[in-house]
Design an enzyme around this catalytic site. Structure first.
Site, PDB file in Angstrom:
ATOM      1  CG  HIS A  18     -20.425   7.568 -31.283  1.00  0.00           C
ATOM      2  ND1 HIS A  18     -21.649   6.992 -31.509  1.00  0.00           N
ATOM      3  CD2 HIS A  18     -19.604   6.538 -30.938  1.00  0.00           C
ATOM      4  CE1 HIS A  18     -21.588   5.700 -31.341  1.00  0.00           C
ATOM      5  NE2 HIS A  18     -20.345   5.384 -30.970  1.00  0.00           N
ATOM      6  CG  HIS A  21     -22.930   6.573 -27.371  1.00  0.00           C
ATOM      7  ND1 HIS A  21     -21.725   7.114 -27.755  1.00  0.00           N
ATOM      8  CD2 HIS A  21     -22.714   5.251 -27.197  1.00  0.00           C
ATOM      9  CE1 HIS A  21     -20.814   6.156 -27.789  1.00  0.00           C
ATOM     10  NE2 HIS A  21     -21.389   5.020 -27.455  1.00  0.00           N
ATOM     11  CB  CYS A 131     -18.459  -7.354 -28.667  1.00  0.00           C
ATOM     12  SG  CYS A 131     -18.423  -7.265 -30.428  1.00  0.00           S
ATOM     13  CB  CYS A 145     -15.445  -9.305 -33.947  1.00  0.00           C
ATOM     14  SG  CYS A 145     -16.806  -8.176 -33.548  1.00  0.00           S
ATOM     15  CG  HIS A 148     -15.976  -4.145 -32.607  1.00  0.00           C
ATOM     16  ND1 HIS A 148     -16.925  -4.887 -31.947  1.00  0.00           N
ATOM     17  CD2 HIS A 148     -16.158  -2.870 -32.207  1.00  0.00           C
ATOM     18  CE1 HIS A 148     -17.643  -4.100 -31.174  1.00  0.00           C
ATOM     19  NE2 HIS A 148     -17.206  -2.877 -31.306  1.00  0.00           N
ATOM     20  CE  LYS A 292     -11.122   8.184 -31.183  1.00  0.00           C
ATOM     21  NZ  LYS A 292     -10.488   7.917 -29.905  1.00  0.00           N
TER      22      LYS A 292
HETATM   23  N1  MSP Z   1     -22.139  -1.000 -22.428  1.00  0.00           N
HETATM   24  C1  MSP Z   1     -22.958  -1.687 -23.376  1.00  0.00           C
HETATM   25  C2  MSP Z   1     -24.407  -1.627 -22.960  1.00  0.00           C
HETATM   26  C3  MSP Z   1     -24.703  -2.168 -21.600  1.00  0.00           C
HETATM   27  S1  MSP Z   1     -26.376  -1.980 -21.180  1.00  0.00           S
HETATM   28  C4  MSP Z   1     -26.566  -2.883 -19.797  1.00  0.00           C
HETATM   29  C5  MSP Z   1     -22.798  -1.061 -24.759  1.00  0.00           C
HETATM   30  N2  MSP Z   1     -22.333   0.169 -24.812  1.00  0.00           N
HETATM   31  S2  MSP Z   1     -21.983   0.961 -26.147  1.00  0.00           S
HETATM   32  O1  MSP Z   1     -21.518   2.238 -25.697  1.00  0.00           O
HETATM   33  O2  MSP Z   1     -21.100   0.223 -26.971  1.00  0.00           O
HETATM   34  O3  MSP Z   1     -23.257   1.097 -27.017  1.00  0.00           O
HETATM   35  C6  MSP Z   1     -24.433   1.573 -26.537  1.00  0.00           C
HETATM   36  C7  MSP Z   1     -25.477   1.765 -27.607  1.00  0.00           C
HETATM   37  O4  MSP Z   1     -25.043   2.578 -28.696  1.00  0.00           O
HETATM   38  C8  MSP Z   1     -25.974   0.466 -28.184  1.00  0.00           C
HETATM   39  O5  MSP Z   1     -27.382   0.453 -28.054  1.00  0.00           O
HETATM   40  C9  MSP Z   1     -25.568   0.535 -29.630  1.00  0.00           C
HETATM   41  O6  MSP Z   1     -26.493  -0.112 -30.427  1.00  0.00           O
HETATM   42  C10 MSP Z   1     -25.530   2.030 -29.897  1.00  0.00           C
HETATM   43  N3  MSP Z   1     -24.697   2.323 -31.054  1.00  0.00           N
HETATM   44  C11 MSP Z   1     -23.347   2.366 -31.133  1.00  0.00           C
HETATM   45  N4  MSP Z   1     -22.988   2.586 -32.444  1.00  0.00           N
HETATM   46  C12 MSP Z   1     -24.084   2.686 -33.229  1.00  0.00           C
HETATM   47  C13 MSP Z   1     -24.351   2.875 -34.602  1.00  0.00           C
HETATM   48  N5  MSP Z   1     -23.400   3.055 -35.504  1.00  0.00           N
HETATM   49  N6  MSP Z   1     -25.654   2.883 -34.990  1.00  0.00           N
HETATM   50  C14 MSP Z   1     -26.680   2.730 -34.101  1.00  0.00           C
HETATM   51  N7  MSP Z   1     -26.451   2.565 -32.815  1.00  0.00           N
HETATM   52  C15 MSP Z   1     -25.171   2.516 -32.350  1.00  0.00           C
HETATM   53  O7  MSP Z   1     -23.109  -1.718 -25.737  1.00  0.00           O
END
Ligand code: MSP
Length: 463
Positions: A18, A21, A131, A145, A148, A292
């Protein structure tokens, strides 16, 4: 050759990519391209985090095995990054053979060095599967949490412990002296504040979870997913001469793992430490948490369809300061697209190209350096300010067109004005390369040699 090694977090494959990422990945790509253009051997690592309870749950919900499900979602991530022109050196997956091997070697070293206790013992805590981490009771919000809004589950089993607490003083020293540069400053203060409160040893294994990497010294246990996930940077970096990393770019929710736990693991095996960890903020969508259930999740493909590849890269970084929390809405992104790209850059380039074509103008200037201000802003991760700075050059060029009215000029007077305008455009295009790689290349080509008008760079969008 100077090296620069940057990483994105590896993303969980519980669901498709999304805008969250996308945001981190595009920013990391802009930084890496910037260093590459400055002549560095600059590399960007990205990939997917595929083990752990969260992925098992998601796969089950889709009636697939964790491996099948991971294969499918990892493909989606890769496809998204390719569609956004992300120039990664490798797409790493934690189910890759070399990662499993490196993670096991790393864990064995931790064990041999006495950083992991010889025997497992009871670990109890409140665990949020979304998380993939333990929460302290006092940090929960009404028992949920805070990230979430789900109740954590009670975890109680025999786990191996990593002696994190041993590294407290060393970590405080490393971070406060910027040997590991943690940014932005407010986040660094938070990390130091928390570090000063003391560190507890942490559980690094799971006794009842098969979907993970077996501990080499006790294969009845698997590695806690975060511990092996962090090692991914080293799996690529070490054998490819890229270690230590120059930059781990992360969201603020995972800064603790990257600035405290990961450096402690590296200290424990006497390895070099990452030079910098920078955390961006969190954003909402139209003022609401993206979820979602609310149906407001924005996917990379939605953005690319609307704004194009370069358009997407630009609008998401222009929207608000990178280190701070912010809000995205299509209204806001549409407005940036229209003012910056369609009316701003696109319009200027079209106007000046037409003037050049009509008068048979030949461009033969070449820009070879970034504007020092853009360099400074990018090295501080101030993407939106770097973009504003470049847009001021566009405004200056627009203003010069209005002042000089070149359509009324000819001969040397016209040439002088076009020289000035083309020089400004080349400057803009050069500085925009990390953000808008395709568009910049087009402009730089268009304004070398005989200049001809071309189709609009940024078609208007329907809001
Ligand atoms: N798998 C772990 C990271 C392991 S690194 C060794 C993880 N994955 S994640 O898919 O949940 O998230 C990855 C990144 O997406 C994080 O840096 C997180 O901050 C970012 N974001 C997810 N949702 C977000 C927002 N709503 N806003 C900003 N960033 C967001 O964590």
């Amino acid at each position: 050759m100077n090296k620069y090694f940057a990483t994105t977090p590896i993303y969980y494959v519980n669901d498709v990519p999304h805008i969250g990422h996308t945001y981190t990945t595009v920013a990391a790509d802009v930084i890496t391209r910037f260093w590459k253009l400055k002549g560095y051997d600059a590399r960007l690592l990205t990939g997917t985090d595929e083990h752990g309870a969260k992925i098992v749950e998601a796969a089950k919900a889709h009636g697939e095995s964790p491996q099948q499900y991971s294969d499918k979602i990892a493909r989606e991530f890769r496809k998204s990054w390719d569609s956004l022109n992300i120039d990664y050196v490798r797409f790493i997956r934690t189910t890759d053979e070399d990662h499993i091997k490196t993670a096991q070697e790393f864990l064995q070293k931790l064990y041999d060095n006495g950083a992991i206790d010889a025997k497992p013992r009871l670990y109890e805590g409140l665990y949020c599967v979304s998380c993939e981490k333990f929460w302290k009771l006092e940090d929960l919000k009404d028992g949920l949490c805070p990230d979430h809004l789900k109740p954590p589950i009670k975890h109680s089993e025999e786990n191996y412990y990593f002696n994190l607490s041993k590294y407290q003083a060393q970590l405080i020293d490393l971070i406060s002296t910027d040997k590991i540069k943690v940014g932005p400053q407010t986040r660094k203060n938070e990390i130091l504040g928390k570090l000063k409160l003391g560190l507890e040893d942490i559980s690094i294994s799971r006794a009842n979870l098969d979907w993970g990497i077996p501990l080499p010294f006790d294969p009845d246990h698997t590695s806690y997913v975060w511990i092996e996930a962090l090692i991914n940077y080293y799996t690529y970096g070490k054998p490819n001469g890229s270690w230590p990393a120059n930059l781990h770019l992360v969201g603020k929710d995972i800064l603790w793992f990257h600035s405290v736990i990961w450096p402690a693991m590296l200290l424990a095996i006497n390895e070099e430490l990452p030079k910098a960890v920078f955390a961006h903020g969190f954003f909402s969508i139209n003022g609401q948490k993206m979820s979602k259930t609310l149906g407001n999740v924005i996917k990379p493909a939605d953005l690319v369809e609307k704004y194009g590849v370069d358009g997407t890269r630009c609008v998401i970084l222009a929207a608000f300061p990178f280190g701070e929390d912010g809000d995205f809405s299509f209204d806001n992104l549409d407005a940036i697209y229209t003012s910056h790209l369609a009316n701003g850059l696109g319009n200027l380039v079209a106007r000046v190209a037409k003037l050049c074509e009509n008068s048979g103008f030949e461009a033969n200037e070449k820009v070879t350096h970034f504007d020092p201000e853009v360099e400074k802003l990018l090295s501080e991760f101030k993407f939106n300010e770097a973009l504003s700075w470049i847009w001021r050059i566009i405004q200056r060029a627009d203003q010069r067109v209005n002042e000089t009215q070149p359509w009324k000029l000819d001969g040397v007077d016209l040439k002088e004005v076009l020289d000035e305008l083309v020089s400004l455009i080349l400057d803009v295009a050069y500085n925009l390369q990390p953000f808008l790689p395709e568009t910049s290349e087009k402009i730089l080509k268009q304004f070398s040699g005989k200049v001809a008008a071309q189709s609009p760079l940024f078609p208007r969008i329907n809001s």
